[in-house]
Design an enzyme around this catalytic site. Structure first.
Site: not given
Ligand SMILES: Cc1cc2nc3c(=O)[nH]c(=O)nc-3n(C[C@H](O)[C@H](O)[C@H](O)COP(=O)(O)O)c2cc1C
Length: 400
Positions: A121, A144, A170, A268, A292
């Site tokens: 990230s 981002y 994203t 994404k 997300h």
């Molecule tokens: C705590 C947390 C932080 C996240 N931070 C980002 C991020 O910084 N950038 C991003 O593109 N997606 C972020 N996501 C989304 C994840 O990349 C991903 O799309 C998502 O967790 C998938 O769902 P799942 O947790 O059910 O596997 C985050 C998700 C969580 C749970």
């Protein structure tokens, strides 16, 4: 218990205590303060999409081929030139250093040990160069536009020089989602550094002395070493929400992004055939069907449900990956049957990271891989290349 389980995996994460990802989730909950667990586990608003992501897998049923001997299963795949030992990539989890001091470095090491890729990230607590040094496996970079174009260009330059091979942009963060658990748990107050604002929420930190000691020994909250506005200090975590809203990615940005990044770019956060087409037209080599993890717009479709529409719209012109709700190896098999090249897992490995650092990440990936091998054998299919729609039955009318 698989014979190959690493000696690194502590007893607390072995069977019978930890058998599946939900057990790892409980282990994470026991170790993390309420606010940190809520940040990891929670979704936006009524958490409808968060629940639907997981539930969608339950509505897709298998159609096995029985009386077929499958002594060996081949889970290998190739994504953007990277050979993966199995089709699960680690999704970007912002500020994973909050789950465990080794954070992003531990996740990258766990991915590399399992023979898969890690998508780092923008909101990383560790320098991208340190993450690269921690792992010998494929690393991708998630972008981002926080801090604006010059900040992004500086980070992309560093990421390309460090050897990150794929850029994921994203697109679903026009503003930050409303995470009600974070508001209730005082997440913003705890990050504010203002002792008076923090006081009401401090007892939850004291209730998790193991996590608190590790957090304090790690130096508390770090600034974001990969979000550096040229000429300024790295950005503080607390400033990210506002910065996200000020720097929305639009399709026009893909012009300069393509010039700034030498490798493949993937989009994404695609949830419709229309956005999938726009991604291809913008020069994307791939799309990630993602909402997300249910953390942004609540009430959008579960990603598994959206997947076939996007596979159809892309029509083989880009790779299709998906994430959201993957908690079992059988979920990964279902996503591949519906046209995904591979999935990304988010919370599934982050629960492991929170519970036990790199060993917990390895345990999570081991659970998913073992599940997948068994599912394939029971399905009567020897290779993920042979999976297709004929192995599943999809609801005509989704109840979610
Ligand atoms: C705590 C947390 C932080 C996240 N931070 C980002 C991020 O910084 N950038 C991003 O593109 N997606 C972020 N996501 C989304 C994840 O990349 C991903 O799309 C998502 O967790 C998938 O769902 P799942 O947790 O059910 O596997 C985050 C998700 C969580 C749970």
């Amino acid at each position: 218990m698989p014979a190959a389980m690493s000696k690194l995996v502590p007893r607390a994460l072995r069977p019978p205590r930890v058998v599946n990802i939900n057990d790892l989730r409980r282990a994470a909950q026991r170790r993390l303060p309420t606010a940190v667990f809520g940040y990891l586990d929670g979704g936006a608003e009524a958490e409808i999409t968060l629940r639907d992501n997981c539930q969608a897998f339950e509505y897709v049923k298998f159609r096995p081929r029985h009386a077929v001997a499958v002594p060996h299963v081949d889970l290998r795949t190739k994504v953007f030139g990277a050979e993966l030992s199995f089709p699960a990539i680690l999704a970007p989890i912002g500020y994973s250093r909050l789950m465990h001091p080794d954070g992003e470095c531990a996740a990258a090491r766990g991915a590399s040990a399992a023979g898969t890729a890690y998508l780092l990230s923008t909101i990383s607590g560790h320098k991208l160069e340190d993450v690269r040094a921690a792992s010998s496996g494929p690393l991708w970079y998630q972008l981002y536009l926080v801090g604006g174009r010059p900040t992004a260009e500086a980070a992309l330059d560093r990421a390309a020089r460090a050897g990150f091979s794929v850029l994921a942009v994203t697109i679903d963060t026009g503003t930050a989602g409303m995470r009600e658990r974070d508001v209730r748990n005082g997440t913003a107050q705890l990050m504010s550094g203002n002792i008076f604002k923090m006081i009401p929420f401090v007892p939850q930190l004291l209730a998790r002395p193991g996590w608190l000691a590790a957090f304090l020994m790690d130096g508390g909250l770090h600034k974001l070493p990969n979000v550096v506005i040229p000429g300024e200090d790295p950005m503080a975590l607390i400033d990210v929400r506002a910065a996200l809203a000020d720097s929305v990615v639009t399709w026009n940005d893909f012009g300069w992004l393509r010039k700034s990044w030498p490798g493949p770019i993937i989009v994404k956060g695609v949830l419709t055939g229309e956005d999938a087409r726009r991604s291809v037209d913008a020069g994307a080599a791939g799309v990630i069907v993602s909402n997300h993890g249910g953390r942004q717009l609540d009430g959008v479709s579960a990603t598994l449900r959206a997947l076939p529409e996007i596979v159809k719209a892309v029509n083989g012109q880009a790779e299709v990956l998906m994430d959201g709700g993957v908690r079992r190896g059988s979920d990964i098999v279902k996503a591949i049957c519906l046209g995904a090249r591979a999935v990304l897992v988010g919370r599934a490995y982050a629960y492991g990271l929170a519970a036990a650092g790199e060993a917990g990440v390895s345990r999570a990936l081991d659970i998913l891989r073992t599940d997948m091998e068994r599912t394939m054998k029971l399905l009567g299919c020897a290779s993920i290349c042979e999976l297709n729609k004929s192995y599943v039955e999809v609801p005509q009318n989704w109840p979610i």
